[in-house]
Write an enzyme that holds these catalytic residues in place. Sequence first.
Site, short mmCIF file in Angstrom:
data_model
loop_
_atom_site.label_atom_id
_atom_site.label_comp_id
_atom_site.label_asym_id
_atom_site.label_seq_id
_atom_site.Cartn_x
_atom_site.Cartn_y
_atom_site.Cartn_z
N CYS A 130 -1.24 -2.94 27.38
CA CYS A 130 0.19 -3.11 27.11
C CYS A 130 0.59 -2.31 25.87
CB CYS A 130 0.50 -4.60 27.00
SG CYS A 130 2.24 -5.02 27.03
N HIS A 131 0.99 -3.00 24.80
CA HIS A 131 1.34 -2.34 23.54
C HIS A 131 0.10 -2.12 22.65
CE1 HIS A 131 5.38 -3.60 24.76
NE2 HIS A 131 5.87 -2.76 23.86
#
Length: 180
Positions: free
Chosen positions: A107-108
């Site tokens: 994800c991030h």
Amino acid sequence: MNAIQGKRVAVLVEKFYEDLELWYPVYRLREAGCNVKLVGPKAGETYASKHGYPAKADVAASDVKASDFDAIIIPGGYSPDHMRRHKSMIDLVTHAAQQGKVLAAICHGPWMLCSAKCLKGRKVTGFFAIRDDVENAGGVWEDAAVVRDGNLVTSRTPDDLPAFMQGILAALSETKSASD
């Protein structure tokens, strides 16, 4: 004994982590026989997820070394933005990259890889909104459930967790243990 039993894994934690992206790898790796530690800015500190679920850091990043682990996992959510505000968290990832440890981010999570300056020329994925950050850090963006480039394993979202874990397990099975 399986190829990853006894491997030592750090899962980074900070506030606003994505619940599944932290806990799914923690429990899957523990189930497989790994020694998993939650590593945060402060030992004993409790960090709330995006949904409020607590995770307590076993150790502080400043109290461990990359050589203590076989792999470092960076969950997403908004926690990577908070992780990279701590030099000890960035240093841990930087040193792990320099030592060729398994680095996994979802994800991030690749934001930490950007801050650790370890993406130049490496194939990577993540949440679509951080593509510019990854490319500006020298990464080669791919849109896939999991992208593995040697010791680097990345994925996009919680939906990719099964592929992410397969990538992590494969990478870990190919490494020599930190305890050897």
